[in-house]
Motif scaffolding. Sequence first.
Motif, PDB file in Angstrom:
ATOM      1  N   ASP A 124     -23.783  22.785 -29.455  1.00 28.32           N
ATOM      2  CA  ASP A 124     -22.846  23.428 -28.538  1.00 28.32           C
ATOM      3  C   ASP A 124     -23.377  24.810 -28.198  1.00 28.32           C
ATOM      4  O   ASP A 124     -24.065  25.448 -29.014  1.00 28.32           O
ATOM      5  CB  ASP A 124     -21.460  23.569 -29.175  1.00 28.32           C
ATOM      6  CG  ASP A 124     -20.541  22.399 -28.861  1.00 28.32           C
ATOM      7  OD1 ASP A 124     -20.121  22.298 -27.691  1.00 28.32           O
ATOM      8  OD2 ASP A 124     -20.256  21.604 -29.775  1.00 28.32           O
ATOM      9  N   ASP A 125     -23.048  25.291 -27.000  1.00 27.14           N
ATOM     10  CA  ASP A 125     -23.439  26.643 -26.616  1.00 27.14           C
ATOM     11  C   ASP A 125     -22.247  27.351 -25.999  1.00 27.14           C
ATOM     12  O   ASP A 125     -21.109  26.847 -26.040  1.00 27.14           O
ATOM     13  CB  ASP A 125     -24.659  26.628 -25.687  1.00 27.14           C
ATOM     14  CG  ASP A 125     -24.391  25.952 -24.348  1.00 27.14           C
ATOM     15  OD1 ASP A 125     -23.233  25.564 -24.074  1.00 27.14           O
ATOM     16  OD2 ASP A 125     -25.354  25.798 -23.576  1.00 27.14           O
ATOM     17  N   ALA A 126     -22.483  28.522 -25.432  1.00 25.49           N
ATOM     18  CA  ALA A 126     -21.381  29.315 -24.889  1.00 25.49           C
ATOM     19  C   ALA A 126     -20.641  28.567 -23.780  1.00 25.49           C
ATOM     20  O   ALA A 126     -19.409  28.639 -23.685  1.00 25.49           O
ATOM     21  CB  ALA A 126     -21.905  30.655 -24.372  1.00 25.49           C
ATOM     22  N   GLU A 127     -21.370  27.820 -22.946  1.00 24.90           N
ATOM     23  CA  GLU A 127     -20.721  27.093 -21.856  1.00 24.90           C
ATOM     24  C   GLU A 127     -19.807  26.002 -22.386  1.00 24.90           C
ATOM     25  O   GLU A 127     -18.647  25.886 -21.972  1.00 24.90           O
ATOM     26  CB  GLU A 127     -21.764  26.488 -20.915  1.00 24.90           C
ATOM     27  CG  GLU A 127     -21.138  25.750 -19.743  1.00 24.90           C
ATOM     28  CD  GLU A 127     -22.141  25.173 -18.768  1.00 24.90           C
ATOM     29  OE1 GLU A 127     -21.711  24.575 -17.757  1.00 24.90           O
ATOM     30  OE2 GLU A 127     -23.365  25.303 -19.010  1.00 24.90           O
ATOM     31  N   SER A 128     -20.301  25.196 -23.315  1.00 25.16           N
ATOM     32  CA  SER A 128     -19.485  24.087 -23.806  1.00 25.16           C
ATOM     33  C   SER A 128     -18.301  24.574 -24.630  1.00 25.16           C
ATOM     34  O   SER A 128     -17.214  23.986 -24.588  1.00 25.16           O
ATOM     35  CB  SER A 128     -20.333  23.109 -24.622  1.00 25.16           C
ATOM     36  OG  SER A 128     -20.880  23.725 -25.772  1.00 25.16           O
ATOM     37  N   LEU A 129     -18.482  25.672 -25.369  1.00 26.78           N
ATOM     38  CA  LEU A 129     -17.347  26.192 -26.138  1.00 26.78           C
ATOM     39  C   LEU A 129     -16.331  26.877 -25.229  1.00 26.78           C
ATOM     40  O   LEU A 129     -15.137  26.924 -25.559  1.00 26.78           O
ATOM     41  CB  LEU A 129     -17.844  27.141 -27.229  1.00 26.78           C
ATOM     42  CG  LEU A 129     -18.644  26.453 -28.337  1.00 26.78           C
ATOM     43  CD1 LEU A 129     -19.030  27.436 -29.430  1.00 26.78           C
ATOM     44  CD2 LEU A 129     -17.867  25.280 -28.932  1.00 26.78           C
ATOM     45  N   GLY A 130     -16.794  27.368 -24.070  1.00 28.78           N
ATOM     46  CA  GLY A 130     -15.839  27.838 -23.074  1.00 28.78           C
ATOM     47  C   GLY A 130     -14.996  26.698 -22.540  1.00 28.78           C
ATOM     48  O   GLY A 130     -13.780  26.832 -22.356  1.00 28.78           O
ATOM     49  N   VAL A 131     -15.635  25.539 -22.293  1.00 26.89           N
ATOM     50  CA  VAL A 131     -14.902  24.358 -21.835  1.00 26.89           C
ATOM     51  C   VAL A 131     -13.919  23.900 -22.914  1.00 26.89           C
ATOM     52  O   VAL A 131     -12.767  23.541 -22.619  1.00 26.89           O
ATOM     53  CB  VAL A 131     -15.877  23.224 -21.464  1.00 26.89           C
ATOM     54  CG1 VAL A 131     -15.116  21.941 -21.127  1.00 26.89           C
ATOM     55  CG2 VAL A 131     -16.759  23.628 -20.283  1.00 26.89           C
TER      56      VAL A 131
END
Length: 375
Positions: free
Chosen positions: A326-333
């Motif tokens: 996971d990265d910042a984008e997916s954890l934002g989602v």
Amino acid sequence: MAGACALGLTMLASAPAQAPQRFIVTAYVFPRGRSLSAGEIDAGAVSRINYAFATVQDGRVGGVSAADAQNLAMLTGLRARNPSLAVLISVGGWLGSGGFSDAALTAQSRSEFAASAVELLRRYDLDGLDVDWEYPGLPGAGHAFRAEDAQNFTSLIEELRRRFDREKRPNDRRWLLTIAAGASDEYLSHVEMSEVQGYLDGVNLMAYDYTMPSGHGATGHNAPLFAEPGAPSRDAVDGSVRSFERAGVPARKILLGAALYGHAWGDVADRNHGLFQPGRSAGKDSIPYSAIEQEMLGHGFTRYWDEAASVPYLYNAGTREFVAYDDAESLGVKSDYVKAQQLGGMMLWEYLDDPSGALLHAIDRALMPARGAAP
């Protein structure tokens, strides 16, 4: 994949309208015997810290070393920066759950366990206990288990709640009681979740490790938000959340777990950028996000995005390695999912795998200003 992605977006869009709510961010901190420094912890970006791990020793909560005591003193000192911060100690874990079945077996053993928990919380000025029994009624890492673990687990949690509520703390803050829960239907079939949740302040849903090199012959995502056709496993975060809700856990008590690490496969053919392809363990089964960020991104690995699952992955065609993470984008989602589904917040395993704070801050930005302190 496009159809599954559209379905996922529709599910988010059709979720109940967000009610006014303050979301909790719980971070597990697992120093593995080393001393922590106050500068390593962003006390303002978390609501709860779960210090891992105490163990079950002779039916009591114990196993706190001198280094642990020093770390706990530092963590409770962070309340000076964030007065609403709650510091809990987590007991058990994958390798530390061997004593739970015996400790939960009788009314006397449960009473002794609860009394030792109170003693430990008072000794280190803590705000609560997180029970990480992996797993009632199941062998876990090869520890003892019994068919009656389900009922005894309920009774153990009930006894802890009763004892915690009876005790008075100098600051009048009530002790918190949470659990770490496996995100599978098998786990739910071995616990009385509808009863257990009534005694809890939160269920830390371990919504990761859906696909691992050690247990799956094909690559896949560590923590896909949504299932998709073509994946070796249809298990996904959204399905786990809905299973826990059907089992009787109110959405507001579910803290959605996020992995700050990835899994790697080797000998993966360059088809579909390595996704859903045969592979084997790359000898680094669990990789902290810090290593992914510093040693893989931009170093032969290309990042791809799976729209259907709402998570990224990496593939290195030269070394034939595949990495799920996971990265910042997916954890934002996922943070948006938490808000849309009106869950209680998010849980991070494990804080020290993201020393730059890139992932924590992505969650913090997404949940602020609604993120709040533990009640």
